[in-house]
Write a protein that holds these residues in place. Structure first.
Motif, PDB file in Angstrom:
ATOM      1  N   ASP A 119      15.181 -14.028 -59.491  1.00  0.00           N
ATOM      2  CA  ASP A 119      16.027 -13.515 -60.578  1.00  0.00           C
ATOM      3  C   ASP A 119      17.518 -13.692 -60.314  1.00  0.00           C
ATOM      4  N   GLU A 120      17.888 -14.340 -59.201  1.00  0.00           N
ATOM      5  CA  GLU A 120      19.297 -14.626 -58.925  1.00  0.00           C
ATOM      6  C   GLU A 120      19.607 -16.053 -59.376  1.00  0.00           C
ATOM      7  N   ARG A 121      20.540 -16.180 -60.301  1.00  0.00           N
ATOM      8  CA  ARG A 121      20.892 -17.510 -60.795  1.00  0.00           C
ATOM      9  C   ARG A 121      21.715 -18.288 -59.762  1.00  0.00           C
ATOM     10  N   ILE A 122      21.520 -19.568 -59.752  1.00  0.00           N
ATOM     11  CA  ILE A 122      22.310 -20.442 -58.873  1.00  0.00           C
ATOM     12  C   ILE A 122      23.677 -20.619 -59.504  1.00  0.00           C
ATOM     13  N   ASN A 123      24.702 -20.057 -58.859  1.00  0.00           N
ATOM     14  CA  ASN A 123      26.034 -20.047 -59.472  1.00  0.00           C
ATOM     15  C   ASN A 123      27.143 -20.513 -58.537  1.00  0.00           C
ATOM     16  N   ILE A 124      26.812 -20.895 -57.292  1.00  0.00           N
ATOM     17  CA  ILE A 124      27.812 -21.439 -56.380  1.00  0.00           C
ATOM     18  C   ILE A 124      27.233 -22.683 -55.715  1.00  0.00           C
ATOM     19  N   SER A 128      29.192 -27.132 -47.299  1.00  0.00           N
ATOM     20  CA  SER A 128      28.763 -27.540 -45.955  1.00  0.00           C
ATOM     21  C   SER A 128      27.393 -28.191 -45.981  1.00  0.00           C
ATOM     22  N   CYS A 129      26.461 -27.597 -46.734  1.00  0.00           N
ATOM     23  CA  CYS A 129      25.088 -28.124 -46.790  1.00  0.00           C
ATOM     24  C   CYS A 129      24.877 -29.095 -47.935  1.00  0.00           C
ATOM     25  N   GLY A 130      25.771 -29.090 -48.924  1.00  0.00           N
ATOM     26  CA  GLY A 130      25.661 -30.006 -50.037  1.00  0.00           C
ATOM     27  C   GLY A 130      24.550 -29.635 -51.006  1.00  0.00           C
ATOM     28  N   VAL A 131      24.291 -28.333 -51.196  1.00  0.00           N
ATOM     29  CA  VAL A 131      23.236 -27.897 -52.116  1.00  0.00           C
ATOM     30  C   VAL A 131      23.764 -26.728 -52.937  1.00  0.00           C
ATOM     31  N   PRO A 132      23.305 -26.563 -54.194  1.00  0.00           N
ATOM     32  CA  PRO A 132      23.654 -25.369 -54.970  1.00  0.00           C
ATOM     33  C   PRO A 132      22.832 -24.180 -54.499  1.00  0.00           C
ATOM     34  N   THR A 133      23.430 -22.999 -54.580  1.00  0.00           N
ATOM     35  CA  THR A 133      22.739 -21.803 -54.109  1.00  0.00           C
ATOM     36  C   THR A 133      23.251 -20.604 -54.906  1.00  0.00           C
ATOM     37  N   CYS A 134      22.781 -19.403 -54.502  1.00  0.00           N
ATOM     38  CA  CYS A 134      23.176 -18.187 -55.207  1.00  0.00           C
ATOM     39  C   CYS A 134      24.164 -17.391 -54.347  1.00  0.00           C
ATOM     40  N   SER A 135      24.694 -16.328 -54.933  1.00  0.00           N
ATOM     41  CA  SER A 135      25.695 -15.529 -54.227  1.00  0.00           C
ATOM     42  C   SER A 135      25.105 -14.780 -53.047  1.00  0.00           C
ATOM     43  N   ALA A 142      21.049 -17.836 -45.870  1.00  0.00           N
ATOM     44  CA  ALA A 142      21.146 -19.011 -45.007  1.00  0.00           C
ATOM     45  C   ALA A 142      22.524 -19.660 -45.038  1.00  0.00           C
ATOM     46  N   HIS A 143      23.354 -19.349 -46.050  1.00  0.00           N
ATOM     47  CA  HIS A 143      24.651 -20.010 -46.203  1.00  0.00           C
ATOM     48  C   HIS A 143      25.811 -19.030 -45.967  1.00  0.00           C
ATOM     49  N   LYS A 144      25.599 -17.965 -45.218  1.00  0.00           N
ATOM     50  CA  LYS A 144      26.650 -16.966 -45.041  1.00  0.00           C
ATOM     51  C   LYS A 144      27.829 -17.500 -44.226  1.00  0.00           C
TER      52      LYS A 144
END
Length: 309
Positions: A119-124, A128-135, A142-144
Motif C-alpha cells: 500500500d506504499e506508492r513508489i514516489n522516490i 545509488s541503486c538506480g531503482v524507484p522505491t518508496c519513502s 534497504a535504501h536508508k
C-alpha cells in the motif's frame, strides 16, 4: 508587462510555498493531521507512524526525524501524543483554495506500489541503486543509506536522455540508409561493368574469328604462290642445268683441242667438233640468264609485300 511580471512573481511564491509543504517522508504535500516534532519539523501523522513502527501502531517508542536526525521520544500515546500543527494545516487549506482556480492537471496513471511495504506508492528514486522505491525504504528499509531524488526529476531527466538517444538512433539510421543507397548504386555500376566486359569479350571473339579466317585465306594464297614459284624456278634450274652440262662438254672438247700442237690438225679437229662458239654468243646467253633471275627475284619481293599487307 507589469501584469506578466506580477503573475510570474505569484507563481514563484506559490511554488516556494509548495516546497515548504512537502513531507520529507512521502515527498508529497502534508496530509491531515500534521504533527510537529520537538525539533520543529513537520510530518504527516501517518508517515510518522510508519517511520516509528513500520506501519504497526503501538504505545511508546522512539524514532529519528528524517530531516535533522534528531531523536524523538514518544509517550504512551505514540504518535497520537504529538502536537498537531494547526498553522500548517490552515496554510495547506489556503494553498489548496488558491490553487483550485488553476486548471486541473491531467489525471495521472495509477502508480505502482512497493513490494516491501504494501500500500506504499513508489514516489522516490534511489540514485545509488538506480531503482524507484518508496519513502519507507529510504527511512528504515534497504535504501536508508542511499542517495534519493524526487521521482519526477529523475523521470524528466531520463526521459530527456531517452529522447536524445532516439534522435541519435534516427540520425544514425538515416546515415546507414544513405550508405546502403550508395552501396546499391555501386552494385549497379559493377553489374554494368560486367555487361561491358561481356560485350568487349564478344567483340574480341568476333575479331579473333575474322583474323582466323583471314589467316586461312592468306595461308592458302601463300602456299599456292610458293608452289607456282617453286615449279617455275625448278624448270629454270633444269633448263640451265642441261645447258650448263652441254657447255661443260664443249669446254672439255675445247681443252682437248687446245692440247693439239700441230696447226693443221688443230684446225681440222676444231672444225670437226663444231667448236664455232663466238664470244658475242656467250655474252648474250649469260645476259639473258641474269635478266631472268633478276625478274624472278623482283616479282618474288612484290608478292611478299602484297601478302604482308
Amino acid at each position: 508587462m507589469s501584469v506578466s511580471r506580477g503573475e510570474r512573481t505569484s507563481d514563484s511564491a506559490m511554488e516556494s510555498l509548495e516546497k515548504q509543504l512537502i513531507c520529507p517522508i512521502c515527498l508529497e504535500m502534508f496530509s491531515k493531521p500534521v504533527v510537529i516534532l520537538p525539533c520543529q519539523h513537520n510530518l504527516c501523522r501517518k508517515c510518522a507512524n510508519d517511520v516509528r513502527s513500520g506501519g504497526t501502531v503501538t504505545s511508546g517508542g522512539r524514532f529519528r526525524c528524517p530531516s535533522c536526525r534528531h531523536e524523538v521520544v514518544l509517550d504512551r500515546h505514540g504518535v497520537y501524543g504529538l502536537q498537531r500543527n494547526l498553522l500548517v494545516e490552515n496554510i495547506i487549506d489556503m494553498y489548496k483554495q488558491g490553487s483550485s482556480s488553476k486548471p486541473a492537471p491531467e489525471p495521472l496513471c495509477e502508480q505502482p506500489t512497493c513490494e516491501e511495504h504494501q500500500d506504499e506508492r513508489i514516489n522516490i528514486y534511489c540514485v545509488s541503486c538506480g531503482v524507484p522505491t518508496c519513502s519507507l525504504c529510504k527511512v528504515f528499509g534497504a535504501h536508508k543509506d542511499c542517495e534519493v531524488a524526487p521521482l519526477n526529476n529523475v523521470f524528466q531527466k531520463q526521459k530527456g536522455e531517452l529522447t536524445d538517444c532516439i534522435s541519435m538512433l534516427v540520425g544514425n539510421n538515416e546515415r546507414v540508409q544513405a550508405i546502403i543507397t550508395q552501396l546499391e548504386e555501386t552494385c549497379r555500376a559493377i553489374d554494368n561493368g560486367r555487361r561491358q566486359k561481356s560485350k568487349v569479350c564478344e567483340t574480341f571473339d568476333h575479331l579473333y574469328a575474322v583474323l582466323e579466317e583471314k589467316k586461312g585465306e592468306m595461308t592458302l594464297r601463300i602456299n599456292a604462290e610458293q608452289h607456282e614459284k617453286l615449279h617455275y624456278i625448278r624448270s629454270l634450274r633444269r633448263k640451265y642445268s642441261d645447258h650448263l652440262e652441254s657447255m661443260a662438254k664443249v669446254l672439255e672438247s675445247g681443252i682437248q683441242t687446245m692440247d693439239e700442237s700441230e696447226m693443221a690438225v688443230f684446225l681440222q679437229v676444231r672444225r670437226g667438233r663444231g667448236l664455232t662458239l663466238q664470244r658475242s654468243g656467250l655474252c648474250v646467253f649469260f645476259s639473258k640468264l641474269y635478266t631472268q633471275i633478276q625478274l624472278l627475284l623482283t616479282q618474288n619481293a612484290k608478292n611478299t609485300l602484297s601478302t604482308a599487307k
